[in-house]
Every structure is written in structure tokens, then in C-alpha cells.
Motif scaffolding. Structure first.
Motif, PDB file in Angstrom:
ATOM      1  N   SER A 321       0.864  -1.179   0.000  1.00  0.00           N
ATOM      2  CA  SER A 321       0.000   0.000   0.000  1.00  0.00           C
ATOM      3  C   SER A 321       0.901   1.230   0.000  1.00  0.00           C
ATOM      4  N   ARG A 322       0.305   2.407   0.124  1.00  0.00           N
ATOM      5  CA  ARG A 322       1.099   3.645   0.170  1.00  0.00           C
ATOM      6  C   ARG A 322       1.989   3.709   1.412  1.00  0.00           C
ATOM      7  N   TYR A 323       1.663   2.877   2.442  1.00  0.00           N
ATOM      8  CA  TYR A 323       2.419   2.908   3.683  1.00  0.00           C
ATOM      9  C   TYR A 323       3.533   1.852   3.721  1.00  0.00           C
ATOM     10  N   THR A 324       3.595   1.014   2.711  1.00  0.00           N
ATOM     11  CA  THR A 324       4.608  -0.048   2.694  1.00  0.00           C
ATOM     12  C   THR A 324       5.973   0.555   2.367  1.00  0.00           C
ATOM     13  N   SER A 325       6.947   0.300   3.185  1.00  0.00           N
ATOM     14  CA  SER A 325       8.281   0.863   2.997  1.00  0.00           C
ATOM     15  C   SER A 325       9.076   0.059   1.969  1.00  0.00           C
ATOM     16  N   GLU A 326      10.071   0.719   1.381  1.00  0.00           N
ATOM     17  CA  GLU A 326      10.983   0.012   0.484  1.00  0.00           C
ATOM     18  C   GLU A 326      11.750  -1.064   1.234  1.00  0.00           C
ATOM     19  N   GLY A 450      20.680 -23.313   5.376  1.00  0.00           N
ATOM     20  CA  GLY A 450      21.202 -21.954   5.454  1.00  0.00           C
ATOM     21  C   GLY A 450      20.112 -20.950   5.751  1.00  0.00           C
ATOM     22  N   LEU A 451      20.362 -19.689   5.459  1.00  0.00           N
ATOM     23  CA  LEU A 451      19.405 -18.625   5.750  1.00  0.00           C
ATOM     24  C   LEU A 451      18.099 -18.831   4.987  1.00  0.00           C
ATOM     25  N   VAL A 452      16.991 -18.646   5.703  1.00  0.00           N
ATOM     26  CA  VAL A 452      15.683 -18.711   5.051  1.00  0.00           C
ATOM     27  C   VAL A 452      14.969 -17.368   5.107  1.00  0.00           C
ATOM     28  N   MET A 453      15.542 -16.418   5.852  1.00  0.00           N
ATOM     29  CA  MET A 453      14.975 -15.075   5.880  1.00  0.00           C
ATOM     30  C   MET A 453      16.099 -14.088   6.177  1.00  0.00           C
ATOM     31  N   PRO A 454      15.989 -12.867   5.660  1.00  0.00           N
ATOM     32  CA  PRO A 454      17.017 -11.859   5.932  1.00  0.00           C
ATOM     33  C   PRO A 454      17.116 -11.570   7.423  1.00  0.00           C
ATOM     34  N   LYS A 455      18.302 -11.331   7.902  1.00  0.00           N
ATOM     35  CA  LYS A 455      18.482 -11.018   9.317  1.00  0.00           C
ATOM     36  C   LYS A 455      17.745  -9.750   9.709  1.00  0.00           C
ATOM     37  N   ASN A 456      17.583  -8.829   8.748  1.00  0.00           N
ATOM     38  CA  ASN A 456      16.876  -7.585   9.042  1.00  0.00           C
ATOM     39  C   ASN A 456      15.425  -7.833   9.433  1.00  0.00           C
ATOM     40  N   VAL A 457      14.823  -8.895   8.889  1.00  0.00           N
ATOM     41  CA  VAL A 457      13.444  -9.230   9.230  1.00  0.00           C
ATOM     42  C   VAL A 457      13.316  -9.537  10.713  1.00  0.00           C
ATOM     43  N   ILE A 458      14.358 -10.121  11.277  1.00  0.00           N
ATOM     44  CA  ILE A 458      14.319 -10.526  12.679  1.00  0.00           C
ATOM     45  C   ILE A 458      14.611  -9.360  13.614  1.00  0.00           C
ATOM     46  N   VAL A 459      15.479  -8.447  13.197  1.00  0.00           N
ATOM     47  CA  VAL A 459      15.940  -7.408  14.129  1.00  0.00           C
ATOM     48  C   VAL A 459      15.160  -6.098  14.034  1.00  0.00           C
ATOM     49  N   LYS A 460      14.466  -5.850  12.933  1.00  0.00           N
ATOM     50  CA  LYS A 460      13.780  -4.560  12.805  1.00  0.00           C
ATOM     51  C   LYS A 460      12.511  -4.523  13.649  1.00  0.00           C
ATOM     52  N   PRO A 461      12.068  -3.339  14.088  1.00  0.00           N
ATOM     53  CA  PRO A 461      10.861  -3.227  14.902  1.00  0.00           C
ATOM     54  C   PRO A 461       9.630  -3.693  14.124  1.00  0.00           C
ATOM     55  N   PRO A 462       8.793  -4.553  14.713  1.00  0.00           N
ATOM     56  CA  PRO A 462       7.598  -5.030  14.025  1.00  0.00           C
ATOM     57  C   PRO A 462       6.608  -3.897  13.748  1.00  0.00           C
ATOM     58  N   THR A 463       5.964  -3.963  12.587  1.00  0.00           N
ATOM     59  CA  THR A 463       4.960  -2.969  12.207  1.00  0.00           C
ATOM     60  C   THR A 463       3.947  -3.572  11.259  1.00  0.00           C
ATOM     61  N   ALA A 464       2.679  -3.150  11.410  1.00  0.00           N
ATOM     62  CA  ALA A 464       1.635  -3.582  10.480  1.00  0.00           C
ATOM     63  C   ALA A 464       1.620  -2.744   9.216  1.00  0.00           C
ATOM     64  N   GLU A 465       2.263  -1.563   9.233  1.00  0.00           N
ATOM     65  CA  GLU A 465       2.325  -0.640   8.097  1.00  0.00           C
ATOM     66  C   GLU A 465       0.944  -0.342   7.498  1.00  0.00           C
ATOM     67  N   LEU A 466       0.036   0.015   8.396  1.00  0.00           N
ATOM     68  CA  LEU A 466      -1.304   0.404   7.958  1.00  0.00           C
ATOM     69  C   LEU A 466      -1.527   1.913   8.084  1.00  0.00           C
ATOM     70  N   ARG A 467      -0.524   2.608   8.640  1.00  0.00           N
ATOM     71  CA  ARG A 467      -0.544   4.070   8.668  1.00  0.00           C
ATOM     72  C   ARG A 467       0.910   4.549   8.686  1.00  0.00           C
ATOM     73  N   GLU A 468       1.095   5.823   8.574  1.00  0.00           N
ATOM     74  CA  GLU A 468       2.436   6.390   8.472  1.00  0.00           C
ATOM     75  C   GLU A 468       3.239   6.122   9.745  1.00  0.00           C
ATOM     76  N   ASP A 469       4.465   5.603   9.566  1.00  0.00           N
ATOM     77  CA  ASP A 469       5.425   5.404  10.662  1.00  0.00           C
ATOM     78  C   ASP A 469       4.847   4.571  11.797  1.00  0.00           C
ATOM     79  N   GLN A 470       4.026   3.601  11.484  1.00  0.00           N
ATOM     80  CA  GLN A 470       3.388   2.775  12.514  1.00  0.00           C
ATOM     81  C   GLN A 470       4.363   1.724  13.051  1.00  0.00           C
TER      82      GLN A 470
END
Length: 553
Positions: A321-326, A450-470
């Protein structure tokens, strides 16, 4: 009187209700056991019909079919091959029992009924079965077999009765489902029965998934001296021929076969893999489709799906959506690349604009709020269901137990689907399971080493990305705090006062308790999911939707 015996343990995976298929499976196991010289083949609890059959056993035609199958298998033993300790529902004098039968020489030569019927947690056998009398031993080739069914082992009196009536060994067919806090309870109870009776004990558990329950196998043998000569593998079907000898102190198993049951996190991850695999296979879905957001829950769900089914049967879809980050888009793409799955992109903004237009007049003069957030989630749910309808793959939902507990999930949105592997896994355990899988691989996994998901997926703050900067923690306490409070409320049923005494903030406990209670209506409409804990939402924990009780002091 024989002094040696070969007993085959059939750690098998029946399909509930598939009587013909289960009988065919029994014949396969028996043929293999015969080729290895076995004289007796033991099967898990209610093998003919599958376990737990629930109200299916209240259907007379079903019981008739099960009883005919028992007779047909008995006739098979006219061929001179091994006898069978076969299990299934049997009726007698208008009463229905959970039974085990010795099949030999073309007939049912002995029948015993389950005495202790569990009526707690996921079990409600009291509704459908009658308790049988305390059993006596079954004679077989000059050996007195003390056969007790599953729950009978958890109490001393059945084993005591068998000992007093001359049993020389204990054999326990089981349908014992996994939960990660059960630990060594099975082994501990078995040791207690061995200590009380001084008899060796065979514990045979079934394997496989049945709706929300997963049976992990892990069958074992204890000798009368409490030694453990046999530990069968978890998570896989297996047939093991155990060799027995009669000595001065009675019977003992001389086979040495010890399989490592794995670490605690290995068991949690494997129960999700097996539960999903059997749910998809036994319900004949060609595969699964799920939304891949770039977050940890969808990444972990995708990894489990690939390990269970293979990458070619897992279809992932990004729905930005418009709130999904790169960052999220990049993480989702990299996750799909690691797993080798098909990844499609379906932007939802056109549908969001359509809904804004449709509802614009009715929403005029109001501010944007959770309503607009939920519309985005529901558009994604409709998109995935459309793909499921068109191509036949089941929608896999990705919500975890923390979210399901407090209602941080959109009904008819991200709760939309056919099955959930994370339904009974708190968020903190999702992080641990993801870390574990990135660093571990087991030979039966169909995904990559081996790796099945990027390490960033595990360490970044969880967000639903349904509004700005959520961020999730805008609405919820940190997951370490939230999960600890939820565990106290759900698994331990602790009071407000007890939880606060452990150092948690009183208003936070009050708020989480209220969210837990008011989300019950959502959970009633959620898809089934793998049972992992001692109290999953559904079969274990049955709270009323309309509930005015609050424990706030």
C-alpha cells in the motif's frame, strides 16, 4: 513357554476417518514387520479410525465400519504372520469403548477397554466413550501382556491391577499430542509405573497432524530397572523391531536404539512443519498461498510452509500500500529468493481508492482511524482468497498468539484463511524460532540449508504498516512484557494481584486482560492452527464471548 519375543512398534500416521487407508497402512507395517521376523505388531491408540475421532464415533455406520475392519484384520492373521495389538472403537451392549484387541489365528482372541477417559484440555472422551473395567493381562505365546491405553498410564491403579493379576510387561498404545511445556512428563509417568510394578514398559505414540493437534511420536521402551534401551524418532513414521528375553528377573528389551528428540526450539519448529504438512496433505490441498509483507511473522510462516511442502507448492504475494516501505519490499523479495518460492506483487492502492470512493459520502466529516487501516487488511484478505479460489491453494494466515490474544488482528482481513502455523506461538518465540531456523537445518526439511529469511526481518521493529510510521509498540507494550503478562493470564490463569506482585505495571495488566477478554469473538472465528502450548485458543481454552468479569485488584 517362550523365552524370546520380537515385538514390532508401529509408530504410524493414520488419517482420521479413512478406515480403508488406515487398514492398508496397517497391512504395510505388518508386512514389513513379518519380513523382519516380528511375532507381534503394536499400533497406536484408535488406529483403525484415527485419533481423536470426536463425535464421529456417535455415527452408528462409522462404528459398524470400524468393527468390520477389526474383523477383517483379524482374518488376515490366518496367514501365519505376526499377531497384532490393534486399536479402535468397539460397541458392546449398547455402550461404546476405546478398545485394544489381540488379533491372532484369524480371530479377535482378546479385548481390553480404556479405563481412564481424559476429560480436560483438548480431550473430551467422557462425552463419547464409556470407561472400561480395570483390565487383566492378555496371554500371548505364554507371555502375559499388560495392555493399558494412553491415559491409563498416567494413574497408578491400572498398572497395579495388571501387576497383581500376573502381567509380565506393560504395553501402552497412545494418542498423545505435543505441547512444548509437557517436557518429560510422559517419560516421568512411565518411570513411575515401572518403579511401582518392576515391569518393563512399551510406550507407543502415534505420529502426524490432526486439525490443530500434532502427535510427535517419540515412542520408547523402559526396562524394569528403569533403563531406557529404546527411544524412537520424533516427527516421522517408523517401524522398530524390539527383541525381548526372559531372564531371572523377568522380561527385558535387549534392543538398543536411541534417537535424539532434539532441542526445545527444534521441537517447536518441527511441530509447525508436521502440523501444516498433514493438514494440507490430508485435506488434499495442492499447496498454500500467503501474503509476504517483509515482516517476521509472514517470513517464518513461509519458511515453515517451504520446509513442510517444498518451494514449488508455496505461492507468496506482496500486497503493498502507500504505507509499505521500500525496506519491507526488499526484505520480502530477499526472503522469497532465499526460500526459492514464487513471488507475485498485487498493489492494493486501487482497491483502497475504490473503497474511499464507495464510502466517502458516508464517512464525510469523520477522521481517518482504525477503520481505514482494517479496510487495507481486508482488501489483502479478499485478494488472497481470490487466488485460493482460482488456483486451489489454501490461504495460510500469519498471525501469532500475541496478536490473537489482544485482538491485534483484523477479522476478515489478516485472520482470513484456512490454517495458521503461528496461532499458538507468542511473538517472542517467533523471533527465537526464526533465529533457530536460520542457523539449523534438518534432513527432512524440504527447504534450503542456510538462511531462510534476511536477518533484518528478525531485528527490525515489528509494524503492520497500515498508517504512516506505525510500530506495534505504539499500541502494545514491548513483546517481552506483553508475552509474559499473556502467559500468566492464559497458560497460568494467574490473578491480577499475582501478576502485579511479579513486578508488572498494574494499569498495563488491566488493559491487557481487557483486550484478551474482548477479543474472544475474533478468536472464535479464526482458522485452526497448530497447538504448541499447554493452552491454545480453541480446544484448550474455552472462554465465553459475553463476559463481564474483570480481575483488577
Amino acid at each position: 513357554m517362550t523365552d524370546k519375543l520380537k515385538i514390532a512398534l508401529a509408530q504410524a500416521n493414520p488419517k482420521l476417518g479413512d478406515i480403508e487407508g488406515n487398514i492398508a497402512l496397517a497391512k504395510e507395517f505388518r508386512s514389513e514387520a513379518e519380513a523382519e521376523g516380528a511375532e507381534l505388531v503394536v499400533f497406536p491408540e484408535l488406529f483403525i479410525c484415527g485419533y481423536p475421532p470426536e463425535d464421529l464415533v456417535l455415527k452408528p455406520s462409522f462404528i459398524t465400519a470400524c468393527e468390520k475392519a477389526m474383523q477383517d484384520l483379524a482374518e488376515l492373521t490366518l496367514d501365519g504372520g505376526p499377531a497384532m495389538l490393534m486399536t479402535g472403537p468397539l460397541s458392546e451392549n449398547g455402550k461404546l469403548y476405546n478398545a485394544v484387541c489381540l488379533l491372532e489365528d484369524g480371530k479377535v482372541s482378546a479385548t481390553r477397554y480404556k479405563n481412564k477417559l481424559p476429560n480436560y484440555g483438548v480431550f473430551d472422551e467422557v462425552r463419547v466413550f464409556e470407561p472400561g473395567p480395570l483390565p487383566g493381562p492378555i496371554p500371548f505365546k505364554g507371555v502375559r501382556l499388560g495392555v493399558m491405553i494412553c491415559e491409563d498410564m498416567w494413574f497408578p491403579d491400572v498398572a497395579e491391577c495388571l501387576k497383581e493379576t500376573g502381567a509380565e510387561m506393560l504395553i501402552v498404545p497412545n494418542g498423545s499430542p505435543f505441547d512444548h511445556e509437557k517436557g518429560d512428563a510422559r517419560l516421568n509417568y512411565a518411570v513411575e509405573r515401572v518403579m511401582e510394578t518392576e515391569l518393563p514398559l512399551v510406550y507407543l505414540n502415534q505420529i502426524g497432524g490432526q486439525d490443530e493437534l500434532v502427535f510427535d511420536g517419540g515412542s520408547f521402551v523402559l526396562n524394569g530397572d528403569k533403563s531406557l534401551p529404546v527411544q524412537m524418532p520424533c516427527w516421522k513414521e517408523d517401524l522398530l523391531i524390539t527383541e525381548w528375553e526372559r531372564g531371572a528377573d523377568g522380561w527385558a528389551c535387549t534392543t538398543n536404539e536411541l534417537k535424539d528428540p532434539g532441542s526445545a526450539m527444534s521441537r517447536i519448529y518441527n511441530v509447525m512443519v508436521l502440523g501444516l504438512r498433514d493438514y494440507v496433505e490430508k485435506n488434499r490441498f495442492p499447496g498454500v498461498v500467503l501474503g509476504l509483507s517483509g515482516g517476521i511473522d509472514s517470513a517464518l510462516s513461509a519458511a515453515v510452509a517451504v520446509d513442510a511442502l517444498g518451494a514449488d507448492r508455496v505461492h507468496c504475494v506482496m500486497m503493498p500500500s502507500r504505507y509499505t516501505s521500500e525496506e519491507s519490499l526488499d526484505d520480502a523479495r530477499l526472503c522469497a529468493e532465499y526460500l526459492g518460492v514464487k513471488l507475485d506483487t498485487v498493489p492494493i492502492e486501487p482497491a483502497v481508492e475504490a473503497y474511499n470512493g464507495m464510502l466517502g459520502d458516508l464517512f464525510a466529516g469523520t477522521n481517518q482511524d482504525i477503520t481505514e487501516e482494517n479496510i487495507q487488511s481486508r482488501i489483502r484478505g479478499v485478494t488472497l482468497m481470490a487466488l485460493s479460489n482460482k488456483f486451489g491453494k489454501m490461504v495460510l494466515t500469519t498471525g501469532n498468539k500475541s496478536e490473537m490474544s489482544v485482538g491485534y488482528a483484523t477479522i476478515y482481513g489478516d485472520m482470513c484463511g484456512g490454517y495458521s502455523v503461528l496461532k499458538d506461538l507468542y511473538k517472542t518465540l517467533c523471533f527465537e524460532a526464526s533465529e533457530w531456523r536460520n542457523n539449523n537445518f534438518e534432513s527432512h526439511f524440504k527447504g534450503p540449508d542456510g538462511l531462510v529469511m534476511p536477518k533484518n526481518v528478525i531485528v527490525k521493529p515489528p509494524t503492520a504498516e497500515l498508517r504512516e510510521d506505525q510500530k506495534d509498540e505504539d499500541s502494545l507494550p514491548p513483546y517481552e512484557v506483553l508475552d509474559a503478562i499473556l502467559h500468566a493470564l492464559v497458560e497460568d490463569e494467574k490473578s491480577y494481584a499475582e501478576i502485579v506482585a511479579e513486578g508488572f505495571d498494574g494499569p498495563t495488566v488491566t488493559r491487557i486482560q481487557n483486550l484478551l477478554y474482548i477479543a474472544e469473538y475474533k478468536r472464535r472465528q479464526a482458522p485452526p492452527g497448530v497447538k504448541i502450548s499447554t493452552r491454545n485458543f480453541g480446544r484448550d481454552r474455552r472462554y465465553p464471548i459475553t463476559n463481564g468479569f474483570r480481575d483488577n485488584r
